[in-house]
Write an enzyme that holds these catalytic residues in place. Structure first.
Site, mmCIF file in Angstrom:
data_model
loop_
_atom_site.group_PDB
_atom_site.id
_atom_site.type_symbol
_atom_site.label_atom_id
_atom_site.label_comp_id
_atom_site.label_asym_id
_atom_site.label_seq_id
_atom_site.Cartn_x
_atom_site.Cartn_y
_atom_site.Cartn_z
ATOM 1 N N HIS A 117 -17.030 13.895 6.402
ATOM 2 C CA HIS A 117 -16.162 15.069 6.390
ATOM 3 C C HIS A 117 -15.168 14.939 5.241
ATOM 4 O O HIS A 117 -14.759 13.837 4.876
ATOM 5 C CB HIS A 117 -15.434 15.174 7.733
ATOM 6 N N GLU A 196 -19.739 21.541 2.773
ATOM 7 C CA GLU A 196 -18.314 21.872 2.760
ATOM 8 C C GLU A 196 -17.877 22.203 1.335
ATOM 9 O O GLU A 196 -17.728 21.292 0.516
ATOM 10 C CB GLU A 196 -17.477 20.682 3.250
ATOM 11 N N GLY A 202 -8.918 25.918 2.703
ATOM 12 C CA GLY A 202 -7.463 25.795 2.738
ATOM 13 C C GLY A 202 -6.773 27.137 2.580
ATOM 14 O O GLY A 202 -7.379 28.118 2.107
ATOM 15 N N GLY A 261 -1.006 33.765 13.082
ATOM 16 C CA GLY A 261 -0.189 33.817 14.285
ATOM 17 C C GLY A 261 -0.137 32.458 14.959
ATOM 18 O O GLY A 261 0.250 31.466 14.351
#
Length: 281
Positions: A117, A196, A202, A261
């Site tokens: 990862h 990825e 991001g 949120g």
């Protein structure tokens, strides 16, 4: 087969400590998640039987998650990487202080692990940088040792690859190196690749288009035609429908389910993302 993977990162940390956990107290977090998703995943699998669900928990929650999981075929319990060495009969008896070995995870009920990862890769690159090393190809060799250790313990592996913004111009060579060094001498039977796009992950970054993802997936499959490839840049409600239409894509990796949120992981939205992707296949 379709693969829907979920990486829970460190989403167990309460908000008062800077985390995003709004589900339960940490001592009940693993149990809470398993109970929240099991019935929903059971319903999904009845509609979409050709799908493999895997959920990667932080190590502290694996025991409670395994205890709450009544049907081990509903989803695979996963851990977040393993150490590159392990216990062995007439060998090392367990002198691995601070390390998470594959055997230790397998005996707790773990059936899969995520290796390579981008956060793990960045950590290893940082260590090498501290030593003045600028050739990071050795990171892939270390990850290969982790993969081999995982397979020796009988774990399935999600192997993550991807290029940074600086590497974007030569993305094919970067991915090829990560694959060839990471998978050298590895049994490919229980390996799934996650792409990825580090350059696009991001806040404030532009995600890749479906055509860009399709181009990368096709390239990976020219190198390793037997391997399933999923999108590891973050499967979410915003992109699940369009990514599902990529014919040679075999699934996706979910992390955060709410990005604005009250951000964090929410079981209802996790299942909704999986349902949307599978519905569009």
């Amino acid at each position: 087969m379709n693969h829907i993977h979920l990486n829970l990162k460190r989403f167990d940390i309460l908000k008062q400590y800077g985390g995003v956990n709004d589900l339960s107290h940490p001592d009940e977090w693993g149990t809470t998640i398993v109970k929240a998703v099991c019935d929903r995943l059971d319903s999904l699998k009845s509609v979409y039987p050709d799908v493999e669900f895997t959920i990667y928990f932080p190590e502290a929650h694996i025991i409670s998650a395994a205890s709450a999981l009544e049907d081990e075929e509903l989803f695979h319990l996963g851990c977040q990487s393993v150490y590159r060495a392990d216990t062995a009969i007439d060998g090392n008896f367990g002198a691995f202080t601070s390390h998470r070995t594959a055997n230790s995870m397998r005996q707790l009920g773990v059936r899969a692990t995520i290796i390579g990862h981008l956060e793990e890769r960045l950590d290893k690159k940082g260590i090498l940088s501290q030593a003045g090393i600028t050739d990071f190809s050795s990171v892939n060799c270390i990850l290969r040792e982790e993969i081999l250790a995982a397979q020796e313990a009988g774990l399935k592996v999600l192997y993550c690859i991807g290029e940074t913004l600086e590497e974007r111009e030569n993305w094919q060579e970067v991915l090829k190196t990560q694959l060839q060094l990471g998978l050298e001498q590895v049994d490919l039977e229980n390996i799934v690749i996650a792409y990825e796009p580090v350059w696009a992950i991001g806040p404030g970054k532009t995600p890749p288009t479906s055509s860009q993802v399709e181009e990368v997936v096709s390239y990976i499959k020219t190198l390793y035609p037997t391997l399933d490839v999923i999108y590891g840049g973050g499967l979410k409600l915003d992109n699940a429908g369009s990514l599902a239409k990529i014919p040679n894509l075999d699934g996706g990796l979910i992390a955060l389910t709410r990005f604005t949120g009250d951000i964090g992981f929410y079981p209802d939205e996790y299942v909704a993302i999986a349902d949307l992707f599978l519905k569009e296949r």
